[in-house]
Design an enzyme around this catalytic site. Sequence first.
Site, PDB file in Angstrom:
ATOM      1  N   GLU A 177      -6.403  -7.371  -1.018  1.00 29.31           N
ATOM      2  CA  GLU A 177      -6.718  -7.272   0.420  1.00 29.31           C
ATOM      3  C   GLU A 177      -8.049  -6.560   0.597  1.00 29.31           C
ATOM      4  O   GLU A 177      -8.249  -5.474   0.061  1.00 29.31           O
ATOM      5  CB  GLU A 177      -5.597  -6.472   1.117  1.00 29.31           C
ATOM      6  CG  GLU A 177      -5.748  -6.379   2.623  1.00 29.31           C
ATOM      7  CD  GLU A 177      -4.597  -5.576   3.272  1.00 29.31           C
ATOM      8  OE1 GLU A 177      -3.410  -5.780   2.916  1.00 29.31           O
ATOM      9  OE2 GLU A 177      -4.895  -4.742   4.144  1.00 29.31           O
ATOM     10  N   GLU A 215       0.836  -1.210   0.000  1.00 26.82           N
ATOM     11  CA  GLU A 215       0.000   0.000   0.000  1.00 26.82           C
ATOM     12  C   GLU A 215       0.862   1.248   0.000  1.00 26.82           C
ATOM     13  O   GLU A 215       1.308   1.710   1.054  1.00 26.82           O
ATOM     14  CB  GLU A 215      -0.908   0.022   1.243  1.00 26.82           C
ATOM     15  CG  GLU A 215      -1.999  -1.027   1.225  1.00 26.82           C
ATOM     16  CD  GLU A 215      -2.936  -0.941   2.445  1.00 26.82           C
ATOM     17  OE1 GLU A 215      -2.604  -0.236   3.416  1.00 26.82           O
ATOM     18  OE2 GLU A 215      -3.985  -1.600   2.408  1.00 26.82           O
TER      19      GLU A 215
END
Length: 325
Positions: free
Chosen positions: A251, A163
């Site tokens: 995710e 991320e």
Amino acid sequence: MKSSLVFGLFLVVICWIHPVISKDALLETVTKHGQLSVNGIHLVDKDGEKVQLKGMGLFWSIWMPYFYNKTTVDGIKNLCHSNVVRPMIAVDTQSGGYLTDPDAENALVDAVIEAAIADDIYVLIDWQDFEAENHLDASIEFFDRLSKKYGSYPNIIYETYNEPITKDWSAVIKPYHEAVIAAIRANDPDNVIILGTPNYSTGLDLAVADPITNQSNIMYSLHFYAGTQQEPFREIARGAIKKGLPVFVTEYGTVNADASPPVNKEEMDLWYDLLEEYGLSYVNFAISDKDEGASALIPGTTPEHVCEEEYLTESGKIAVEHNKA
Ligand SMILES: *[C@@H]1O[C@H](CO)[C@@H](O)[C@H](O)[C@H]1NC(C)=O
Ligand SMILES: *[C@@H]1O[C@H](CO)[C@@H](O)[C@H](O)[C@H]1NC(C)=O
Ligand SMILES: *[C@@H]1O[C@H](CO)[C@@H](O)[C@H](O)[C@H]1NC(C)=O
């Protein structure tokens, strides 16, 4: 003109008759689907048929190394009905990670990869970093070793950057990905590589504005937590997909982005509708027994009981129900 219109209608009918049908992921194994590749926005299998991967992500390797073994992967496959597992390899935390102890992290990721190969499922290898552009050499070293050792197995999928915090796609994130892709491709010409997108892998609009065009078998990651990212984020995702971006949900959580409860069932259903509409692959966070909303397992669960019904939390049950459906 007329014939192309007829052909267009024909395609519409074909697509209507053959949507991507969600199946029990347990039965959609590597033996069945083999080498994956990317065709347009779709992940496809060895025969060029659309394929959907659904499964479970492990918790950070440094905090739950006890789940990084075959006993856990067996449970994830057989009882959580998964055809993909995602090891989350910590890079740079106060408690350590790849930068301080690469051998320990390599041993953990290898154990999960070998379990996934033995269990005939795919494995999505996550470089769990938020500022990976600052650790490019380590990332290249990590993916170079893995792609040399395991690149010939069709089970392998690489996720180069969990991320990115930064929103600067073109100047920072994209060049990072290009350097890591080059390292992987030197050893592994074809397994799928998934790229983290700006703003914690929610900014697909920024990636689609300047995608990587000189590579094949590349996808872009979308992350969401149903309590935090809602309709505006679904709009961003839909917009990017409609512009042709191949997306993989590496995710997602049923709860808030900080992993706290409650499960947001209503928003989760809207997200699942979007995932099924486009046949996107998705991986739930997480196989964890920490006492927090995002955990799929109740506190104290050991690898021997991973995904057994009575050890699943509310969030875990929802994820399994969708892996199975
Ligand atoms: C996995 O770890 C658990 C807990 O440490 C252990 O009981 C189990 O035997 C391990 N499984 C394998 C296959 O090593
Ligand atoms: C980044 O994501 C957060 C929520 O996770 C959101 O509040 C913010 O508006 C996003 N920023 C941009 C630039 O999209
Ligand atoms: C793709 O383009 C990037 C940026 O221009 C470049 O750095 C890279 O070498 C190119 N890769 C290939 C395989 O052509």
